[in-house]
Design an enzyme around this catalytic site. Sequence first.
Site, short mmCIF file in Angstrom:
data_model
loop_
_atom_site.label_atom_id
_atom_site.label_comp_id
_atom_site.label_asym_id
_atom_site.label_seq_id
_atom_site.Cartn_x
_atom_site.Cartn_y
_atom_site.Cartn_z
N CYS A 143 0.80 -1.23 0.00
CA CYS A 143 0.00 0.00 0.00
C CYS A 143 0.83 1.28 0.00
O CYS A 143 0.75 2.08 -0.93
CB CYS A 143 -0.95 0.01 1.21
SG CYS A 143 -1.92 -1.48 1.42
N HIS A 199 -2.21 6.56 4.73
CA HIS A 199 -1.15 5.55 4.84
C HIS A 199 0.21 6.05 4.34
O HIS A 199 1.01 5.27 3.83
CB HIS A 199 -1.55 4.27 4.12
CG HIS A 199 -0.92 3.04 4.73
ND1 HIS A 199 -0.99 1.79 4.14
CD2 HIS A 199 -0.22 2.85 5.88
CE1 HIS A 199 -0.37 0.91 4.89
NE2 HIS A 199 0.12 1.53 5.96
#
Length: 769
Positions: A143, A199
């Site tokens: 990610c 993130h």
Amino acid sequence: TSLRLPLPLLLHLIALAQLFTLCSDPFLLRANGAKFEAGVERRGKVSESWAKAKAETMRKTKTDAKHMAGNNTENRKRPHILLVVADDLGWNDVGYHQNQKSSANPHGYSTTNAAAGVLNTPTIDKLAGEGIKLESYYVQPLCSPSRSCLMTGRYPQHTGIGPDVIVVDWPYGVPAREVMLPERLKDLGYQTHMIGKWHLGMCDERYTPTFRGFDSFVGYLSGAQGYYDSAGDRNGTSDTLPKCLGPTRANRYSSTFFASEAKRVIETHAAKMHEDSTSPLFLYLAMQSVHNPYDVPPKDLVDVNKSFPEIVDPTRRVYAGMVKALDMAVDDVVSSLQKNGLWNDTLMIFTTDNGGIAVGNNYPLRGQKVTLWEGGIRGAAFVRGTDSSLAPLPKGATSNQLMHISDWVPTLMTAASGYHKGFEKRTYREDFEKWTQRDRKRFQDREALPLDGVDQWDALQSPESNGPREMIFHNVPPAGVSIINVGNESHPIYSTSTCLSHVDQRISSCHTFGATGGAIRIGDLKLLVTYNGSAPWEDSVPSMPQFPPGGRYPNGSEVFTPVTNDTIPQPFRGVYYLFNISADPTETTNIATERPESLRSMIDAYNAYATSRDTVMSLSFIYGFPDPRARENPAHGHEAQAKSCPGPFLESLYCAYDHEFDCYIVGEELLHVKDFRRIITGNADQCQERCQTVNKVAKGETNICSWWSFNNGTCSLISSSEWKVATNRNCSQPGPCTCQQRSLCAWGRDRFPGVEQGVSDTLRQFVAP
């Protein structure tokens, strides 16, 4: 037509071009030694630190808006941009890939069946059919690295974000020096809004979206949470820390919640366009779907048992419902753009951040998320141009041009600006020379960072032609990092040779993911480097199988039986794979022994990149450890809420913001103080010079100061002022010392004996901040 050169010659020319760049570009010679003198001293009261942080960010924002825009802010109508990122969506989890011909399935073999799950994505399929399906499009296997590439246009090897993710309590983020896509688009007059998963770091508030170019943000800063945990989401606008929505907020399923927030942004923007019809919108919609946990959607949204009764595996059935909820959310957002009159002028990009994993599926591609096999890095994606003349693209097309997620920065900037490399054509206002030296250096250093992304806009106009990208560096661990066991043989604890545990023994170890394997793509060829069997590093697992969808029946038989049998390839010399991906997209045949010259050329290119001066150390190899202050974040004093709503770490000792690649002066006397002493030296030569000065002042003592380099551009200074002589050292080799007592070990480029007490006062005048 395009010129096709033999691979060895191509690699030789590339190496010469890189050498010329290094010799001609003073910034690259500085590599990562360029440091920002600005930054908040993270000591003292938190309120004071945050006040300074906000003031600094406001100053920076005003500078960006008023001084950095240049000619690109001319009044002209620009396309709206909708950028949708699905999380962990597998190649075989979109309708237009299932049981269809594709770049991964050229023969059109069956890739699933009803019992394994034929997933329903009518909106995604329709939009992809109205645009260009990107069939040779690559992402990173996890990610954070993919999202960093998407926002910066730069490889993980140049930002330090990857190959690992940024774990919620790790003290770093995308380096402050990086310029993100929303910052560039704001220079063109865009209103920038983000919804969903960030993130990309949060130990300092200035790592968060509203300090990185977004006018507003609603979502979560971490990598994962429950789908009904919107109370843990944050909401904020420019120059402010996004606040927790709070436990009183009605928890809604994230796909519905994020779609409703997107509609709110669209409606608000449409209303503002009545006043300024040229104001373009950039909406970054980073969906949670379909990352784990596999939370069942509400029945009034998707009744998974009624919608998918034929799917045998119950978790796969839930996953099918989650995919359908994602598709419905995309439909809601597109419908809102249509309803509010923005859709005709909207350029849309849809991409996954990495391959699927667990019940997600990438068949017939080999491997899954986390790995560098095609199933982990070949992404489901499409782009749809505007229906108007602002940024049109061919409809109903398929592109097999090599493309990487980092390409979106230059490609979107060209589409938005109306001319190639528009973001590089900034001009300074007349008062540029009146800026402070710090402001000028900060701006120039950030602008000098070279992009790894390739402008694909022209290529997308002719998707059947050869594209401009010839190679992709999927992951290349930097030279100089090694994995060490800081535990023992019976209870091994693996860490990196670059971990700050060598600086501060309160840190036990750093995460090692990604240190042993890598992959590069040049033309049709892909080199995959796997570990040699000495340790099971997940990123570089050899002998990876294909994963057909669906699981098994209760009697143990497969729910879905592929037409072809999987032949699992074996590595050459236990390490290397060489594949012709165009001819062998499922990575079935290792041609390393058949093409030894190509293998050697690929290995040479791989090693050259690992040792390049602008290849930086992965920040997870330095800061990949839990920060003890991670749970002490501002959540209105509510401890339970703070745990469910991660955010900046109050009074963190380790948060690396604006110091990601700094040098450190280390000595045992610093083990008893609250914070590190950081010294910005710029480059290794300055570091060495500083050590020589310290040694000269120290009354004849030699090698009192030593230094170590995280990469070729920055270094650490290490003082031994209070370290005792250890007769049992074995410190002659590079890397951490091998001693019976680690506290007695110095580490660095030079090894030295301990020195007497009394030198520390002399040293302290050099190490004081």
